[in-house]
Design an enzyme around this catalytic site. Structure first.
Site, short mmCIF file in Angstrom:
data_model
loop_
_atom_site.label_atom_id
_atom_site.label_comp_id
_atom_site.label_asym_id
_atom_site.label_seq_id
_atom_site.Cartn_x
_atom_site.Cartn_y
_atom_site.Cartn_z
N ASP A 248 0.47 -1.21 0.23
CA ASP A 248 0.24 -0.15 -0.15
C ASP A 248 1.08 0.65 0.19
O ASP A 248 2.32 1.50 -0.30
CB ASP A 248 -0.53 0.38 1.14
CG ASP A 248 0.31 0.11 2.92
OD1 ASP A 248 0.88 0.40 2.73
OD2 ASP A 248 -1.11 -0.68 3.43
N LYS A 270 -4.19 2.48 -0.42
CA LYS A 270 -5.49 3.44 -0.21
C LYS A 270 -5.78 4.60 0.50
O LYS A 270 -4.39 4.83 1.30
CB LYS A 270 -6.16 2.41 0.58
CG LYS A 270 -6.81 0.96 0.92
CD LYS A 270 -7.49 0.35 1.24
CE LYS A 270 -6.63 -0.28 2.33
NZ LYS A 270 -6.20 -1.24 2.30
N MET A 383 -3.97 8.20 11.31
CA MET A 383 -5.01 8.96 9.98
C MET A 383 -5.51 10.48 10.25
O MET A 383 -6.57 10.47 10.47
CB MET A 383 -5.88 8.00 10.10
CG MET A 383 -4.88 7.10 8.89
SD MET A 383 -5.87 5.71 8.60
CE MET A 383 -6.05 4.41 10.52
#
Length: 459
Positions: A248, A270, A383
């Site tokens: 990723d 992603k 995040m």
């Protein structure tokens, strides 16, 4: 990479050497070992050098170098102590796109000769791109100790098996067989001249390999927070034996460079609200590739089981009876905090740590804010860049002091790392004015107040 490494097949190939002294002699010895046909141009020539040239099937031309001498050769070595001659040879060769090596002058070379460890057919070449030849020789000395003198004998034995293995096994099973052979008893049997016993082992192993279930396996490997030297030893081992890797966007390019060169690469990255491949599709892809008999590496930033959806992936693997292994990685909270000089726990500030994400399954952001306002804990939000204002506002609303220290770490553990510190009240504006880019990590609590003093001691 300053030079691209090649191994040059010089057997019965014409090589031009300019110069007839000790410098040329060192090079000609190596060229003769490689089977080159050597043509030497020089007014003078050492007796040993003349003998080597004759033995190679070449000749010595007793004259000064001329451009016409560059005809009908595949490689040129300029080994004189005359700078003007060396420069002329280099310029003429480069104009003809003819490989040239000017001894001890990398600026004039299109190719350079490395330090060599010869265990033919195994040959190890070491180069410093001309920057530190003594260091390259020191490394050569260390490797000489590690590689047995008989290593070439074992390599030659393996070479005799290649057609046999190719005919017996499909492509995806061959490398597994070779790995078992190299790790098994065959090497010592060859060294002891017990070739019959070695061949028996090979025959029995090929029979077992053909009868074995062709199903592959999956490795869920944590790549850590970004710095390649934070990879675990087990991670590196599996990265070198996989057939295909799914990775990723949090896996840095320096880490991807440590994956086996000929492994297939599939990007499944992603971003927030932007998925290259949906999670359900990734899960199924792992199953399908393993059923093809492949060793599948699922490489994830941080740790697979901390906001990495590793649990979802192995559920489907287990349901399909696919063998798998999970290798933990240094999670971003540990790596980024350590590199920023922020201890996650401290007797005077925090007795516990909470790892929190605003991205739960199905976009459920039901965070229990009242549980997060106690002063004796450290909060780590993954995040967190997009949600930073909302996170700080919610904590203040539920009773956490606006003056609580907070830090936003950008691209932690990488050379581009930046750490922005403030308070719950001030950090959102600091971030807004700083053009910060993901990935980021948000740390909140009294431990952040220690950062100004401790950051100077970070490696």
């Amino acid at each position: 990479m300053d030079y691209f490494p090649f191994f040059f097949d010089l057997r019965q190939q014409p090589v031009l050497v300019v110069g007839g002294g000790q410098i040329a002699l060192r090079k000609v010895r190596l060229l003769a070992q490689a089977g080159a046909v050597i043509r030497l141009v020089s007014p003078n020539c050492l007796p040993e050098l003349e003998q080597l040239i004759a033995a190679s099937g070449g000749r010595w031309q007793k004259k000064v170098f001329e451009p016409v001498d560059l005809e009908a050769c595949c490689l040129v070595i300029s080994a004189t102590d005359n700078a003007a001659v060396n420069e002329n040879v280099s310029a003429l060769c480069k104009a003809r796109y003819l490989p040239v090596n000017v001894v001890d002058n990398p600026a004039l070379c299109s190719i350079i000769t490395p330090a060599i460890i010869d265990r033919s057919p195994i040959v190890v070449a070491i180069s410093s791109a001309g920057a530190a030849p003594v260091l390259a020789r020191k490394l050569k000395q260390r490797l000489e100790i590690l590689l047995p003198q008989q290593y070439g004998k074992f390599a030659a034995f393996c070479g005799t098996l290649r057609d046999k293995v190719k005919q017996a096994l499909p492509e995806h099973q061959r490398r597994y067989f070779w790995e078992k052979l190299i790790a098994g008893p065959v090497e010592n049997l060859v060294y002891q001249d017990k070739e019959e016993a070695a061949q028996q082992w090979v025959t029995a192993s090929l029979s077992k390999a053909k009868a074995a279930n062709a199903i592959g396996e999956v490795y869920l490997v944590g790549a850590g927070p970004g710095a390649p030297d934070l990879l675990t030893l087990r991670a590196l081992q599996l990265m070198q034996q996989c057939d295909v890797v799914l990775y990723d966007r949090l896996v840095s390019e320096p880490i991807m460079e440590r994956v086996r060169r000929d492994a297939d690469r599939i990007y499944v990255g992603k971003r927030r609200a932007e998925h290259a491949v949906e999670q359900a599709a990734i899960n199924q892809m792992l199953v399908d590739l393993a059923k093809e008999g492949k060793r599948v590496l699922r490489l994830k930033g941080g740790d697979p089981f901390i906001f990495g959806r590793g649990g979802e992936e192995i559920e489907l693997l287990a349901a399909n009876n696919i063998p798998f292994e999970v290798v933990p990685g240094i999670t971003a909270a540990s790596g980024c905090a350590a590199y920023a000089g922020i201890p996650l726990t401290h007797r005077d500030h925090a007795q516990s740590v909470r790892f929190i994400t605003g991205h739960l399954k199905a976009n459920d952001t039901n965070i229990l804010w009242p549980e997060l306002v106690a002063d004796d804990q450290t909060l780590v939000f993954y995040m967190s860049l997009q949600g930073l204002p909302a996170i700080c506002e919610a904590l203040i609303t539920h009773g956490k002091a606006p003056s609580t220290p907070a830090a936003l770490i950008e691209k932690g553990t990488t050379p581009e790392q930046n750490t922005y510190t403030g308070t719950l009240a001030s950090l959102p504006l600091i971030a807004k004015n700083s053009a910060i880019q993901a990935p980021t990590l948000l740390i909140i609590g009294g431990v952040v107040g220690l950062q100004p003093a401790l950051q100077w001691y970070r490696r």
